[in-house]
Design a protein around this motif. Structure first.
Motif, short mmCIF file in Angstrom:
data_model
loop_
_atom_site.label_atom_id
_atom_site.label_comp_id
_atom_site.label_asym_id
_atom_site.label_seq_id
_atom_site.Cartn_x
_atom_site.Cartn_y
_atom_site.Cartn_z
N MET A 1 0.80 -1.23 0.00
CA MET A 1 0.00 0.00 0.00
C MET A 1 0.84 1.28 0.00
O MET A 1 0.31 2.36 -0.19
CB MET A 1 -0.93 0.03 1.22
N ILE A 2 2.15 1.15 0.26
CA ILE A 2 2.99 2.34 0.34
C ILE A 2 3.72 2.52 -1.00
O ILE A 2 4.40 1.60 -1.48
CB ILE A 2 4.02 2.22 1.49
N THR A 3 3.59 3.69 -1.62
CA THR A 3 4.21 3.88 -2.95
C THR A 3 5.37 4.87 -2.92
O THR A 3 6.08 5.00 -3.91
CB THR A 3 3.17 4.38 -3.97
N GLY A 4 5.55 5.56 -1.80
CA GLY A 4 6.68 6.48 -1.75
C GLY A 4 6.86 7.08 -0.37
O GLY A 4 5.88 7.38 0.33
N VAL A 5 8.12 7.24 0.03
CA VAL A 5 8.43 7.89 1.31
C VAL A 5 9.53 8.92 1.06
O VAL A 5 10.56 8.60 0.48
CB VAL A 5 8.92 6.86 2.36
N THR A 6 9.28 10.16 1.45
CA THR A 6 10.33 11.17 1.33
C THR A 6 10.40 11.98 2.62
O THR A 6 9.42 12.05 3.37
CB THR A 6 10.06 12.16 0.16
N LEU A 7 11.57 12.56 2.84
CA LEU A 7 11.78 13.44 4.00
C LEU A 7 12.03 14.83 3.42
O LEU A 7 12.96 15.02 2.64
CB LEU A 7 13.02 12.98 4.75
N TYR A 8 11.18 15.77 3.78
CA TYR A 8 11.37 17.10 3.22
C TYR A 8 11.10 18.15 4.30
O TYR A 8 10.02 18.15 4.90
CB TYR A 8 10.43 17.29 2.02
#
Lengths: 255, 164
Positions: B33-40
């Motif tokens: 279910m997770i398509t992307g993880v970013t730290l911003y």
């Protein structure tokens, strides 16, 4: 995107969403009444899917085309502002009618969402991939039960044929042409109602033959049109009355 | 763990703790279910997709992602639905399929893009592993499950449906 095209896309999406919402509501009326428990669950699950599809379409209207909040749009509109087809709005009647309606409608949806895989309006194209996959189970379910009941003895077969005869002109009304069909086709949104209608006939014909059902002569039976222009059977008003009853008690309530 | 040193890998580790409310043995990563993880700018941005369009658990899962990742990393968390990717059953990891079997739910068959009705036949029974089974109904207790019957052990069992 110019204003005319934007309006045409809005009209198309609204009709698709209204069909899904209204038939979804009708499907939900089988909850607790299905002839066997699996069918009770199946119609309830399909109701949930359909209402989910309607919501996703209303969300596209809201996010990309200046539409209203989906709940407000679904529950507060007057019957004349709905553009669902007559097939979707009729009461559930007997199981043979509901099953045949489900068979004809879901194959029509499958053909429509298949054509939208190439839609040039990105939000609709993206959603159509998801909906198309889910609809596989609706048509799988319809095909299995139509076949089973048509092979279930003389009375069963006759009732399915009678249901087909009754539903066919209503189902042909799903494909009521709109004034913007050519505009939408030129813009690569979808191929237009006539093309979808022909594809639909080609899809259902072999399935009906396999179930020993006679397809009524499409050329001899006038489709039941009107829904796309806001002209409805009296059943829609009654349905909306019931569907929106709780919502209208407090339209601004958070759920 | 301090916020300043949190990495993307830490966020993924935190996501392992977010379980599906309907199948509590699977986490959101195993379900695909997770398509992307970013730290911003000090915020964890997590993109997710629902399994079914009408899945009633979506906002509940989003809330769980926010609360769990925030608790384990200390970061503010933003969760959005990724509209560019649609969920399909091939996204389930091998671990997820194994856990499903142990949970008593048959795993979806791997499909090659287009789903054919035949794929639902002879689904291996999660109880006795027989393939002498048939599809009783493509709809089950939740949108993502179908009901099958095993002719060898006589058990009705559920399957996580294959979806395109």
């Amino acid at each position: 995107m110019n204003a005319a095209l934007q309006k045409a896309i809005t009209t198309l999406i609204t009709s698709m969403a209204d069909d899904a919402l209204i038939l979804g509501h009708r499907n939900s009326e089988w909850t607790g009444l299905g002839p066997i428990m699996e069918e009770d669950i199946a119609f309830s699950s399909m109701a949930q899917d359909k209402i989910g599809h309607a919501w996703a379409l209303y969300r596209i209207l809201q996010e990309h085309l200046g539409g209203e909040d989906p709940d407000q749009f679904a529950f507060i509109r007057a019957a004349k502002d709905f553009t669902c087809c007559h097939l979707a709005e009729l009461p559930i009647s007997s199981y043979d009618f509901s099953l045949m309606r489900h068979f004809l409608f879901d194959h029509a949806e499958a053909v429509r969402y298949e054509s939208l895989q190439q839609c040039s309006f990105e939000p609709l194209q993206q959603l159509s991939k998801k909906v198309k996959g889910e609809l596989k189970y609706h048509t799988l379910h319809a095909d299995a039960w139509v076949l089973q009941l048509c092979r279930g003895g003389e009375e069963s077969q006759q009732r399915m044929q009678a249901a087909l005869d009754r539903c066919f002109p209503l189902a042909a009304g799903i494909f009521e042409p709109g004034p913007q069909d050519a505009l939408l086709a030129d813009a690569g949104i979808y191929p237009g109602e006539q093309t979808l209608y022909d594809k639909w006939l080609n899809t259902i014909y072999p399935l009906l033959v396999n179930a020993s059902l006679n397809l009524p002569d499409p050329a001899a039976i006038p489709p039941q049109y009107g829904g796309r222009y806001g002209n409805h059977t009296p059943h829609l008003q009654a349905l909306l009355q019931e569907m929106g009853e709780v919502f209208r008690l407090d339209p601004t309530a958070g759920w | 763990m301090t916020t300043a040193t949190t990495t993307i890998a830490d966020i993924y580790t935190a996501l392992e703790q977010v379980m599906d409310p309907e199948i509590p043995v699977l986490n959101v990563l195993e379900l695909g279910m997770i398509t992307g993880v970013t730290l911003y700018e000090g915020t964890a941005h997590i993109k997710m997709i629902p399994t079914f369009a009408a899945c009633p658990a979506v906002s509940y899962i989003q809330q769980n992602i926010r609360a769990t990742v925030n608790k384990l990393t200390g970061l503010p968390v933003q969760v959005t639905v990724d509209k560019e990717v649609h969920w399909q059953s091939n996204r389930l990891t091998d671990t997820a399929k194994e856990k499903l079997q142990h949970f008593g739910i048959a795993a979806p068959q791997v499909h090659e893009g287009e789903l054919r009705a035949e794929i639902m036949l002879n689904t291996p029974c999660p109880h006795c592993h027989s393939e002498n089974t048939y599809l009783r109904s493509p709809f089950g207790s939740t949108l993502c499950r179908a009901i099958h019957y095993c002719k060898d052990c006589g058990m009705v069992f559920e399957q996580f449906k294959p979806v395109e």
